[in-house]
Design a protein around this motif. Sequence first.
Motif, mmCIF file in Angstrom:
data_model
loop_
_atom_site.group_PDB
_atom_site.id
_atom_site.type_symbol
_atom_site.label_atom_id
_atom_site.label_comp_id
_atom_site.label_asym_id
_atom_site.label_seq_id
_atom_site.Cartn_x
_atom_site.Cartn_y
_atom_site.Cartn_z
ATOM 1 N N GLY A 113 0.780 -1.240 0.000
ATOM 2 C CA GLY A 113 0.000 0.000 0.000
ATOM 3 C C GLY A 113 0.801 1.273 0.000
ATOM 4 O O GLY A 113 0.242 2.373 0.085
ATOM 5 N N VAL A 114 2.138 1.171 -0.111
ATOM 6 C CA VAL A 114 2.983 2.379 -0.188
ATOM 7 C C VAL A 114 3.277 2.609 -1.670
ATOM 8 O O VAL A 114 4.203 2.025 -2.236
ATOM 9 C CB VAL A 114 4.293 2.213 0.612
ATOM 10 N N PHE A 115 2.500 3.458 -2.311
ATOM 11 C CA PHE A 115 2.594 3.643 -3.766
ATOM 12 C C PHE A 115 3.605 4.726 -4.125
ATOM 13 O O PHE A 115 3.804 5.687 -3.377
ATOM 14 C CB PHE A 115 1.208 3.964 -4.336
ATOM 15 N N GLY A 116 4.232 4.559 -5.284
ATOM 16 C CA GLY A 116 5.229 5.538 -5.743
ATOM 17 C C GLY A 116 6.479 5.550 -4.885
ATOM 18 O O GLY A 116 7.161 6.569 -4.791
ATOM 19 N N ALA A 117 6.789 4.406 -4.272
ATOM 20 C CA ALA A 117 7.902 4.350 -3.311
ATOM 21 C C ALA A 117 9.242 4.700 -3.948
ATOM 22 O O ALA A 117 10.049 5.414 -3.360
ATOM 23 C CB ALA A 117 7.969 2.960 -2.665
ATOM 24 N N LEU A 118 9.478 4.206 -5.176
ATOM 25 C CA LEU A 118 10.775 4.450 -5.816
ATOM 26 C C LEU A 118 10.950 5.931 -6.139
ATOM 27 O O LEU A 118 12.006 6.521 -5.847
ATOM 28 C CB LEU A 118 10.913 3.609 -7.089
ATOM 29 N N GLU A 119 9.929 6.535 -6.713
ATOM 30 C CA GLU A 119 10.008 7.955 -7.082
ATOM 31 C C GLU A 119 10.162 8.837 -5.847
ATOM 32 O O GLU A 119 10.968 9.780 -5.828
ATOM 33 C CB GLU A 119 8.751 8.379 -7.862
ATOM 34 N N LYS A 120 9.417 8.516 -4.799
ATOM 35 C CA LYS A 120 9.494 9.300 -3.563
ATOM 36 C C LYS A 120 10.871 9.156 -2.911
ATOM 37 O O LYS A 120 11.406 10.107 -2.334
ATOM 38 C CB LYS A 120 8.404 8.859 -2.581
ATOM 39 N N THR A 121 11.434 7.954 -3.001
ATOM 40 C CA THR A 121 12.746 7.720 -2.401
ATOM 41 C C THR A 121 13.836 8.383 -3.223
ATOM 42 O O THR A 121 14.789 8.954 -2.666
ATOM 43 C CB THR A 121 13.016 6.208 -2.265
ATOM 44 N N GLN A 122 13.713 8.342 -4.545
ATOM 45 C CA GLN A 122 14.690 9.018 -5.411
ATOM 46 C C GLN A 122 14.736 10.515 -5.128
ATOM 47 O O GLN A 122 15.785 11.149 -5.236
ATOM 48 C CB GLN A 122 14.342 8.772 -6.887
ATOM 49 N N ALA A 123 13.597 11.081 -4.755
ATOM 50 C CA ALA A 123 13.541 12.518 -4.449
ATOM 51 C C ALA A 123 14.331 12.855 -3.182
ATOM 52 O O ALA A 123 14.803 13.980 -3.015
ATOM 53 C CB ALA A 123 12.088 12.953 -4.287
ATOM 54 N N ILE A 124 14.481 11.868 -2.291
ATOM 55 C CA ILE A 124 15.248 12.080 -1.046
ATOM 56 C C ILE A 124 16.737 11.898 -1.285
ATOM 57 O O ILE A 124 17.565 12.651 -0.757
ATOM 58 C CB ILE A 124 14.745 11.106 0.044
ATOM 59 N N ALA A 125 17.092 10.888 -2.102
ATOM 60 C CA ALA A 125 18.509 10.607 -2.365
ATOM 61 C C ALA A 125 19.101 11.736 -3.209
ATOM 62 O O ALA A 125 18.532 12.138 -4.218
ATOM 63 C CB ALA A 125 18.647 9.276 -3.094
ATOM 64 N N LYS A 126 20.265 12.252 -2.793
ATOM 65 C CA LYS A 126 20.854 13.377 -3.525
ATOM 66 C C LYS A 126 21.646 12.921 -4.748
ATOM 67 O O LYS A 126 21.917 13.687 -5.650
ATOM 68 C CB LYS A 126 21.754 14.171 -2.583
ATOM 69 N N LYS A 127 22.048 11.653 -4.739
ATOM 70 C CA LYS A 127 22.793 11.094 -5.875
ATOM 71 C C LYS A 127 22.067 9.851 -6.377
ATOM 72 O O LYS A 127 21.006 9.503 -5.893
ATOM 73 C CB LYS A 127 24.230 10.766 -5.460
ATOM 74 N N SER A 128 22.674 9.155 -7.344
ATOM 75 C CA SER A 128 21.964 8.047 -7.988
ATOM 76 C C SER A 128 21.802 6.823 -7.089
ATOM 77 O O SER A 128 20.885 6.030 -7.267
ATOM 78 C CB SER A 128 22.694 7.639 -9.274
ATOM 79 N N MET A 129 22.709 6.643 -6.106
ATOM 80 C CA MET A 129 22.612 5.458 -5.255
ATOM 81 C C MET A 129 21.434 5.563 -4.299
ATOM 82 O O MET A 129 21.281 6.553 -3.581
ATOM 83 C CB MET A 129 23.899 5.253 -4.451
ATOM 84 N N ILE A 130 20.608 4.507 -4.287
ATOM 85 C CA ILE A 130 19.473 4.449 -3.362
ATOM 86 C C ILE A 130 19.718 3.300 -2.393
ATOM 87 O O ILE A 130 19.909 2.161 -2.798
ATOM 88 C CB ILE A 130 18.143 4.238 -4.107
ATOM 89 N N THR A 131 19.709 3.607 -1.105
ATOM 90 C CA THR A 131 19.978 2.611 -0.079
ATOM 91 C C THR A 131 18.709 2.328 0.734
ATOM 92 O O THR A 131 17.703 3.033 0.603
ATOM 93 C CB THR A 131 21.077 3.112 0.883
#
Length: 274
Positions: A113-131
């Motif tokens: 039920g957490v939609f758009g998780a990747l896009e929302k997380t990419q907005a937080i990460a300042k560079k390309s790596m997502i942890t």
Amino acid sequence: MKIDLHCHSYYSDGVLSPSEVVLLAKKEGCDVFALTDHDTTDGLIEAQQQADKSGLSLVHGVEISAMWSNMTVHILGLGVDINNEILQMGLKQHQEFRQLRAEKMARGLGGAGVFGALEKTQAIAKKSMITRTHFAQMLVQEGVCKDMKSVFKRFLTGKKPGGVGGKWAEYDEVISWIHAAGGKAVLAHPLRYRMTNTKVKRLLNHLSGAGLDGVEVVTGSSSSDEITLVSQWAKEFGLSASVGSDYHGWSGQRVRIGHLQDMPSANETVWRDW
């Protein structure tokens, strides 16, 4: 001397830029400092430029995830040549896995039920790596969880919706990458792996047999008893001792760069030969 050999910038899961981390290390009185982002050395050129301006001795580092006995451990490469092909090929392999893992985590969270998780997380990460830390920050920001601890407990480990197992290189391969780049391989925060002391000693035995150079004896959260224990293990397995705060700059993180307990005088240090 004030030494801190384990810190992160926003090139992985830290908050500050490499320049800002170096300036903070200088402000906190560090003489020797290492930037050790997860599975990338991309922030080190900027960090070196700032260190040269600030008169701070910067050790080029990286924190690499590795598999041991189907568990993930973290091995620091300290004093590495960032232009080494073998190291960079290994790191690229891990970076590609991190991208795949992020996509799988986002799909799992979407199913919960957490939609758009990747896009929302990419907005937080300042560079390309997502942890995983970026996903955790997103879930707190979205009000799904109240804090980082509850995020990992409810969503990001094991068979939880966002849990994705690690597929990192084996520990002996990671150690070989670090040595190929002329660095020292150091096991990070040995008491943070949810292992019994007996199992940690087995880990140290296996890694030292594969060429591990050192172990973090003093971390930003170590108690005096823990420092004494890991100091004894270092001597038992013929490992050099290292110190590192594991500073990230997260809100609420009490760890401060360079504010570490003293290293036991009986230990040989990883920086002795530098």
